[in-house]
Design a protein around this motif. Structure first.
Motif, short mmCIF file in Angstrom:
data_model
loop_
_atom_site.label_atom_id
_atom_site.label_comp_id
_atom_site.label_asym_id
_atom_site.label_seq_id
_atom_site.Cartn_x
_atom_site.Cartn_y
_atom_site.Cartn_z
N THR A 230 0.83 -1.20 0.00
CA THR A 230 0.00 0.00 0.00
C THR A 230 0.87 1.25 0.00
OG1 THR A 230 -1.78 -1.15 1.17
CG2 THR A 230 -1.79 1.26 1.25
N SER A 231 1.92 1.21 0.81
CA SER A 231 2.84 2.34 0.86
C SER A 231 3.54 2.54 -0.48
CB SER A 231 3.89 2.11 1.96
OG SER A 231 4.82 3.16 2.01
N TRP A 232 3.99 1.44 -1.10
CA TRP A 232 4.67 1.55 -2.40
C TRP A 232 3.73 2.13 -3.46
CZ3 TRP A 232 4.10 -0.13 -7.38
CH2 TRP A 232 5.21 0.03 -8.22
N GLU A 233 2.50 1.68 -3.47
CA GLU A 233 1.54 2.18 -4.46
C GLU A 233 1.29 3.68 -4.26
OE1 GLU A 233 -1.71 -0.44 -3.84
OE2 GLU A 233 -0.89 -2.05 -5.11
N SER A 234 1.28 4.12 -3.00
CA SER A 234 1.10 5.54 -2.73
C SER A 234 2.29 6.34 -3.26
CB SER A 234 0.95 5.77 -1.23
OG SER A 234 0.89 7.14 -0.91
N ILE A 235 3.49 5.80 -3.06
CA ILE A 235 4.70 6.46 -3.55
C ILE A 235 4.70 6.50 -5.08
CG2 ILE A 235 7.21 6.22 -3.76
CD1 ILE A 235 7.14 5.03 -0.91
N GLN A 236 4.33 5.39 -5.70
CA GLN A 236 4.28 5.34 -7.16
C GLN A 236 3.33 6.41 -7.71
OE1 GLN A 236 2.22 2.11 -9.03
NE2 GLN A 236 3.69 1.98 -10.74
N GLY A 237 2.25 6.65 -6.98
CA GLY A 237 1.29 7.65 -7.42
C GLY A 237 1.86 9.05 -7.43
N GLU A 238 2.92 9.30 -6.65
CA GLU A 238 3.55 10.61 -6.61
C GLU A 238 4.64 10.75 -7.66
OE1 GLU A 238 2.78 13.19 -4.83
OE2 GLU A 238 1.24 12.24 -3.59
N ALA A 239 5.03 9.64 -8.30
CA ALA A 239 6.14 9.66 -9.25
C ALA A 239 5.75 10.33 -10.57
CB ALA A 239 6.62 8.23 -9.52
N LEU A 240 6.76 10.82 -11.28
CA LEU A 240 6.54 11.39 -12.60
C LEU A 240 6.10 10.30 -13.57
CD1 LEU A 240 9.74 13.62 -12.89
CD2 LEU A 240 7.40 14.41 -12.43
N PRO A 241 5.34 10.65 -14.60
CA PRO A 241 4.99 9.67 -15.63
C PRO A 241 6.26 9.12 -16.30
CG PRO A 241 3.64 11.64 -15.82
CD PRO A 241 4.72 11.96 -14.84
N PRO A 242 6.18 7.95 -16.93
CA PRO A 242 7.36 7.31 -17.52
C PRO A 242 8.17 8.21 -18.45
CG PRO A 242 5.55 5.76 -17.48
CD PRO A 242 4.99 7.07 -17.03
N ARG A 243 7.52 8.88 -19.40
CA ARG A 243 8.27 9.69 -20.36
C ARG A 243 8.98 10.84 -19.65
NH1 ARG A 243 8.61 10.19 -25.65
NH2 ARG A 243 6.96 8.64 -25.96
N GLN A 244 8.32 11.50 -18.71
CA GLN A 244 8.95 12.59 -17.98
C GLN A 244 10.10 12.09 -17.12
OE1 GLN A 244 4.76 14.56 -16.95
NE2 GLN A 244 6.45 15.79 -16.18
N SER A 245 9.96 10.87 -16.59
CA SER A 245 11.04 10.29 -15.79
C SER A 245 12.27 10.05 -16.64
CB SER A 245 10.57 8.99 -15.15
OG SER A 245 9.59 9.22 -14.16
N ILE A 246 12.08 9.53 -17.86
CA ILE A 246 13.20 9.29 -18.76
C ILE A 246 13.88 10.61 -19.11
CG2 ILE A 246 13.86 8.52 -21.07
CD1 ILE A 246 11.58 6.46 -20.89
N GLU A 247 13.09 11.63 -19.38
CA GLU A 247 13.65 12.94 -19.71
C GLU A 247 14.46 13.49 -18.53
OE1 GLU A 247 10.24 15.19 -20.78
OE2 GLU A 247 10.06 14.30 -22.78
N LEU A 248 13.95 13.30 -17.31
CA LEU A 248 14.67 13.78 -16.13
C LEU A 248 15.98 13.01 -15.95
CD1 LEU A 248 14.81 15.53 -13.58
CD2 LEU A 248 13.55 13.72 -12.38
N LEU A 249 15.94 11.69 -16.12
CA LEU A 249 17.15 10.89 -16.00
C LEU A 249 18.22 11.37 -16.98
CD1 LEU A 249 15.64 7.29 -15.67
CD2 LEU A 249 17.03 8.45 -13.95
N ALA A 250 17.81 11.58 -18.24
CA ALA A 250 18.77 12.01 -19.26
C ALA A 250 19.31 13.41 -18.95
CB ALA A 250 18.10 12.00 -20.63
N LYS A 251 18.44 14.30 -18.48
CA LYS A 251 18.86 15.66 -18.17
C LYS A 251 19.86 15.69 -17.02
CE LYS A 251 16.98 20.15 -16.69
NZ LYS A 251 15.73 20.89 -16.33
#
Length: 257
Positions: A230-251
């Motif tokens: 339940t805690s992990w799912e709550s954290i996942q809900g706060e995460a950036l969407p996949p494409r934005q996450s990839i862009e952030l990683l690359a940046k």
């Protein structure tokens, strides 16, 4: 070897299995089954035995010298058979996604290992990553606090290589995913969670693993696993969407150049 030494030390101290069981607050049947290899030692078994037999930490040293601690071996067994692996990390890149240089830098930072031991531990960590390249790799979803991307481990070149590795995993691993949580998200204000893993086994059951960077704990009690999920799912809900996450990683990777 550990079990043979346990029997030898117990007998040398004129203790029966029942005596040892009372001293470590486990049942005599548990001690008997461990000594006959009928069951795995509980996670805190060797630490309690060290105290009860006054060994000066002999069993703890043997565990470090001759292999991973019990809790890590137990978790690795779950990793190898998992169909889905989910992770949240708030301090470092998860071991299954670390580069060799990043892993070495982490082990050196502990300040307890010589270079030979650093290399041994880093090699063992990379061997675990074979679970992602087998015939039936698990689906992997790793959520990282943005702090992990910006925390210097091993210097700029190591960090750049590590973050580009994450981009490669996300874009090339057909069942891989890596998402980032901005450090100022609501999650941080209400629930500063520890690093955790969830493994879904072929039976459909989940097993959890909590890690504080010093010692891990495998959790298989249903209610506790549900709380972690339940805690992990709550954290996942706060995460950036996949494409934005990839862009952030690359940046951020380029910022380490």
């Amino acid at each position: 070897m550990l079990i043979e030494e346990l029997r030898h030390m117990r007998v040398a101290r004129r203790m029966t299995q029942e005596d040892l069981a009372r001293a470590i607050n486990y049942s005599p049947s548990t001690v008997a089954m461990v000594e006959t290899e009928a069951r795995k030692p509980p996670p805190d078994f060797w630490e309690l035995v060290d105290t009860a037999l006054d060994t000066g930490g002999a069993f703890a040293r043997m565990l470090v010298r001759f292999g991973s601690p019990q809790w890590m071996r137990e978790w690795e067994a779950n990793e190898r058979q998992a169909t889905v692996l989910r992770s949240f990390q708030n301090m470092v890149v998860p071991g299954l996604l670390q580069t060799a240089a990043y892993a070495r830098a982490l082990f050196r930072s502990v300040g307890l290992f010589d270079e030979e031991e650093v290399e041994r531990r880093a090699a063992a960590r990379l061997e675990r990553q074979a679970v992602l390249t087998g015939e039936r790799p698990p689906q992997l979803v790793a959520v990282l606090d943005e702090h992990v991307l910006r925390r210097p481990v091993g210097g700029p070149l190591v960090m750049r290589e590590q973050l580009l590795r994450l981009v490669k995993v996300v874009t090339e691993h057909p069942r891989g995913g890596c998402r980032s949580c901005p450090p100022r998200s609501a999650r941080i204000r209400v629930s500063p969670e520890p690093s955790c893993w969830l493994a879904t086994l072929p039976t459909g059951e989940d097993v959890a693993y909590l890690d504080d960077q010093l010692k891990g704990k495998v959790i298989d009690h249903t209610e506790d696993v549900l709380a972690v999920r339940t805690s992990w799912e709550s954290i996942q809900g706060e995460a950036l969407p996949p494409r934005q996450s990839i862009e952030l990683l690359a940046k951020v990777a380029e910022s380490w150049s």
